[in-house]
Design an enzyme around this catalytic site. Structure first.
Site, PDB file in Angstrom:
ATOM      1  N   ASP A  53       0.826  -1.549   0.192  1.00 34.64           N
ATOM      2  CA  ASP A  53       0.383  -0.356   0.237  1.00 34.64           C
ATOM      3  C   ASP A  53       0.346   1.112  -0.024  1.00 34.64           C
ATOM      4  O   ASP A  53       0.320   2.232   0.027  1.00 34.64           O
ATOM      5  CB  ASP A  53      -0.644  -0.200   1.445  1.00 34.64           C
ATOM      6  N   HIS A  85      30.216   9.300  -3.704  1.00 31.95           N
ATOM      7  CA  HIS A  85      28.154   9.613  -3.950  1.00 31.95           C
ATOM      8  C   HIS A  85      28.109   9.182  -2.681  1.00 31.95           C
ATOM      9  O   HIS A  85      26.642   8.346  -2.029  1.00 31.95           O
ATOM     10  CB  HIS A  85      28.089   8.024  -4.882  1.00 31.95           C
ATOM     11  N   ASP A 131      26.454  18.399  -2.786  1.00 35.61           N
ATOM     12  CA  ASP A 131      26.159  19.014  -3.962  1.00 35.61           C
ATOM     13  C   ASP A 131      24.717  18.368  -3.790  1.00 35.61           C
ATOM     14  O   ASP A 131      23.849  17.119  -3.717  1.00 35.61           O
ATOM     15  CB  ASP A 131      27.110  17.386  -4.360  1.00 35.61           C
ATOM     16  N   ASP A 141      22.321  21.112 -10.536  1.00 37.66           N
ATOM     17  CA  ASP A 141      22.899  20.063  -9.985  1.00 37.66           C
ATOM     18  C   ASP A 141      24.281  21.234  -9.710  1.00 37.66           C
ATOM     19  O   ASP A 141      24.834  21.971 -10.354  1.00 37.66           O
ATOM     20  CB  ASP A 141      23.234  19.176 -10.649  1.00 37.66           C
ATOM     21  N   HIS A 148      36.350  12.707 -10.672  1.00 40.66           N
ATOM     22  CA  HIS A 148      35.774  11.823 -12.139  1.00 40.66           C
ATOM     23  C   HIS A 148      35.944  12.579 -13.205  1.00 40.66           C
ATOM     24  O   HIS A 148      36.682  13.222 -13.157  1.00 40.66           O
ATOM     25  CB  HIS A 148      34.021  11.909 -11.420  1.00 40.66           C
ATOM     26  N   HIS A 164      28.484  17.012 -17.354  1.00 44.26           N
ATOM     27  CA  HIS A 164      27.597  15.883 -17.741  1.00 44.26           C
ATOM     28  C   HIS A 164      26.712  17.133 -18.403  1.00 44.26           C
ATOM     29  O   HIS A 164      26.374  17.789 -17.670  1.00 44.26           O
ATOM     30  CB  HIS A 164      27.359  15.231 -17.297  1.00 44.26           C
ATOM     31  N   HIS A 172      22.359  13.765 -14.593  1.00 48.80           N
ATOM     32  CA  HIS A 172      22.883  13.285 -16.113  1.00 48.80           C
ATOM     33  C   HIS A 172      21.868  13.093 -17.026  1.00 48.80           C
ATOM     34  O   HIS A 172      21.257  12.018 -17.257  1.00 48.80           O
ATOM     35  CB  HIS A 172      23.359  11.359 -15.740  1.00 48.80           C
ATOM     36  N   GLU A 195      32.431  20.424 -12.887  1.00 49.39           N
ATOM     37  CA  GLU A 195      32.196  20.569 -11.633  1.00 49.39           C
ATOM     38  C   GLU A 195      33.817  20.028 -11.256  1.00 49.39           C
ATOM     39  O   GLU A 195      33.726  17.941 -11.280  1.00 49.39           O
ATOM     40  CB  GLU A 195      30.905  19.299 -11.883  1.00 49.39           C
ATOM     41  N   TYR A 236      40.300  15.250  -4.569  1.00 49.48           N
ATOM     42  CA  TYR A 236      39.762  14.755  -2.828  1.00 49.48           C
ATOM     43  C   TYR A 236      41.043  13.814  -2.707  1.00 49.48           C
ATOM     44  O   TYR A 236      41.292  12.605  -3.592  1.00 49.48           O
ATOM     45  CB  TYR A 236      38.879  13.374  -3.287  1.00 49.48           C
ATOM     46  N   ARG A 255      34.823  19.829  -4.060  1.00 48.24           N
ATOM     47  CA  ARG A 255      33.859  20.155  -5.572  1.00 48.24           C
ATOM     48  C   ARG A 255      33.193  21.350  -5.620  1.00 48.24           C
ATOM     49  O   ARG A 255      33.463  21.586  -4.497  1.00 48.24           O
ATOM     50  CB  ARG A 255      32.977  19.014  -5.678  1.00 48.24           C
ATOM     51  N   GLU A 313      30.941  23.217  -8.041  1.00 53.95           N
ATOM     52  CA  GLU A 313      30.346  22.554  -9.294  1.00 53.95           C
ATOM     53  C   GLU A 313      29.224  23.792  -9.950  1.00 53.95           C
ATOM     54  O   GLU A 313      28.257  23.833  -9.191  1.00 53.95           O
ATOM     55  CB  GLU A 313      28.720  21.572  -9.338  1.00 53.95           C
TER      56      GLU A 313
HETATM   57  N1  GLY Z   1      25.572  15.287  -8.050  1.00 53.77           N
HETATM   58  C1  GLY Z   1      25.252  14.372  -9.805  1.00 53.77           C
HETATM   59  C2  GLY Z   1      26.938  14.954 -10.146  1.00 53.77           C
HETATM   60  O1  GLY Z   1      27.186  15.457  -9.680  1.00 53.77           O
HETATM   61  O2  GLY Z   1      26.690  14.588 -11.326  1.00 53.77           O
HETATM   62 MN    MN Z   2      26.938  16.868 -11.719  1.00 51.97          MN
HETATM   63 MN    MN Z   3      26.573  17.344  -8.986  1.00 57.12          MN
END
Ligand code: GLY
Ligand code: MN
Ligand code: MN
Length: 441
Positions: free
Chosen positions: A41, A245, A262, A273, A352, A356, A363, A386, A390, A408, A410
């Site tokens: 439910d 993450h 983030d 983002d 990374h 994106h 994304h 971004e 780290y 970071r 971004e």
């Molecule tokens: N928040 C996911 C990224 O920065 O790609």
């Molecule tokens: Mn991002």
């Molecule tokens: Mn992000």
């Protein structure tokens, strides 16, 4: 159609564009998202599938849109839940087959329960079907079932399609280029997220736990009518910032640490983002300041590469160069910068990519390469910038003062005719501006 920032005429234009791009003699089938049960439910919060929403503006589950160019009775068909006073008493309003014609410009609306009887007839006679195979496995099985229904009647003269074409290529290429109206919504989504990040900066000194900053961000979103974030917010204090993450958001925030946030809004189906990293106590320490400035320099270098005609990877390559040179200057890496870049020596610190696509999904869809070559940036594309650094807590190759620092920065960017527009400029990035905002509270 309910009052939304994207007008009904724009949804109609999207369908027309897609139908123009489809090969002659084809039909497209686009299923909606489904409710996902959490337990008996109770469902997880519903979010319409972005492809389906992009073409329909219709936000109910259990629906299927069909585009059949040239169909005499109308090219745009929606199957949807039938009206049901009993169910609507529990679950709320449903547009129903008549409502999707009246409110969402469908030419024909049918109850979803009748789809097995009706859809094979719509598909029949079309040699080609556009459909995104592999995304909804249960729905894939239904499509195969409808196909076999037609094949079973071949002797009665029915023509089964011989070709299935991935809808993603056409549809996602449309979604990649944002209209003026879409950019306007993304500007609002970015402004809202910026406001939320400013609030987190202001409140950081007054809270104890990461989740309290998460709550401040969500409160700001929800006060603006946004029910869901674009993705689970990351609020990582201290070394948690090095977990890319990290979403537990349950640790204590410590005086002397940085906190990385983030977070972005799902605002009228458009994601923002933003990442900001700032000192919990409002003042950067010397090592934090040095690494932060380096990430900021990489951010600026990447941003300068956001120009129409530049390849998608130009901002990334610029950020890699600045970060590698900076890590050498600060003593975290040693050697020749070009060689270190070639050997990807920066990767333990910067693992990374800098960017994106951003849009209805965080994304967002759209190919990054065409024929094996990085795609050129064009006006109307929207992306993030971004860069990050780290330093792992167990990295004994670097001085102890650097270990456990994660940073970071971004922002959300629209490519314009002459360069770029930052959609998330209302939250400070410069060290002195962050310290000033935090000192003010
Ligand atoms: N928040 C996911 C990224 O920065 O790609
Ligand atoms: Mn991002
Ligand atoms: Mn992000």
């Amino acid at each position: 159609m309910p009052m939304l920032r994207i007008k009904a005429s724009e949804f109609a234009r999207r369908r027309a564009r897609l139908m123009e791009d489809m090969a002659p003699g084809s039909i497209a089938i686009i299923p909606s998202a489904r409710e996902v049960p959490r337990n008996s439910d109770v469902n997880f919060p519903f979010r319409q599938d972005s492809d389906f929403y992009y073409l329909t503006g219709f936000d109910e589950p259990d629906a299927v849109a069909v585009l059949a160019p040239g169909r005499e009775q109308g090219e745009y068909v929606i199957f949807c839940r039938d009206r049901d006073p009993e169910r609507e008493l529990w679950d709320g309003y449903r547009a129903g087959p008549e409502g999707v014609c009246r409110e969402y410009q469908a030419d024909d609306g049918f109850p979803i329960d009748d789809i097995d009887d009706i859809l094979p007839g719509l598909i029949e006679g079309h040699p080609r079907v556009y459909y995104s195979l592999g995304r909804h496995l249960e729905f894939d099985a239904k499509v195969m079932h409808w196909l076999n229904t037609i094949r079973a009647n071949r002797r009665a003269g029915l023509l089964a399609p011989g070709e299935f074409v991935d809808l993603n290529h056409l549809l996602h290429d449309l979604r990649l280029f944002k209209s003026a109206a879409e950019i306007a919504v993304m500007r609002e989504s970015g402004a809202l997220a910026a406001r939320a990040h400013c609030r987190a900066m202001r409140e950081a000194k007054t809270v104890t736990y990461e989740y309290q900053l998460d709550a401040a961000i969500m409160h700001e979103f929800m006060m603006a009518g946004v029910r869901q974030a674009a993705y689970p917010s990351i609020v990582g204090g201290g070394t948690n910032a090095c977990v890319l993450h990290y979403v537990e958001n349950r640790d204590k925030l410590n005086d002397g640490d940085l906190v990385l946030i983030d977070a972005g809004a799902d605002y009228d189906y458009y994601a923002s983002d933003i990442t900001r990293t700032f000192p919990v106590n409002g003042r950067f320490s010397e090592p934090q300041r040095a690494l932060y400035q380096l990430v900021l320099d990489a951010h600026k270098a990447a941003l300068e590469q956001v120009l129409p005609g530049n390849p998608f990877n130009a901002p990334h390559d610029a950020s890699v160069r600045v970060i590698t040179a900076g890590l050498v200057r600060l003593g975290l890496l040693s050697g020749d910068v070009d060689t270190l870049i070639e050997e990807e020596a920066y990767k333990p610190f910067y693992m990374h990519r800098v960017s994106h696509w951003l849009g209805m999904d965080v994304h967002d869809v759209g190919d990054y390469k065409v024929d094996g070559i990085w795609r050129a940036l064009e006006p109307g594309m929207t992306l993030t910038i971004e860069p990050g650094i780290y330093v792992a807590t167990n990295n004994t190759d670097v001085e102890a003062k650097w270990r456990g620092i994660g940073i970071r920065i971004e922002d959300d960017i629209a490519v314009t005719k002459s360069g770029y527009e930052i959609l998330t400029d209302d939250v400070p990035r410069e060290i002195q501006d962050i310290e000033a905002l935090m000192a003010d509270t």
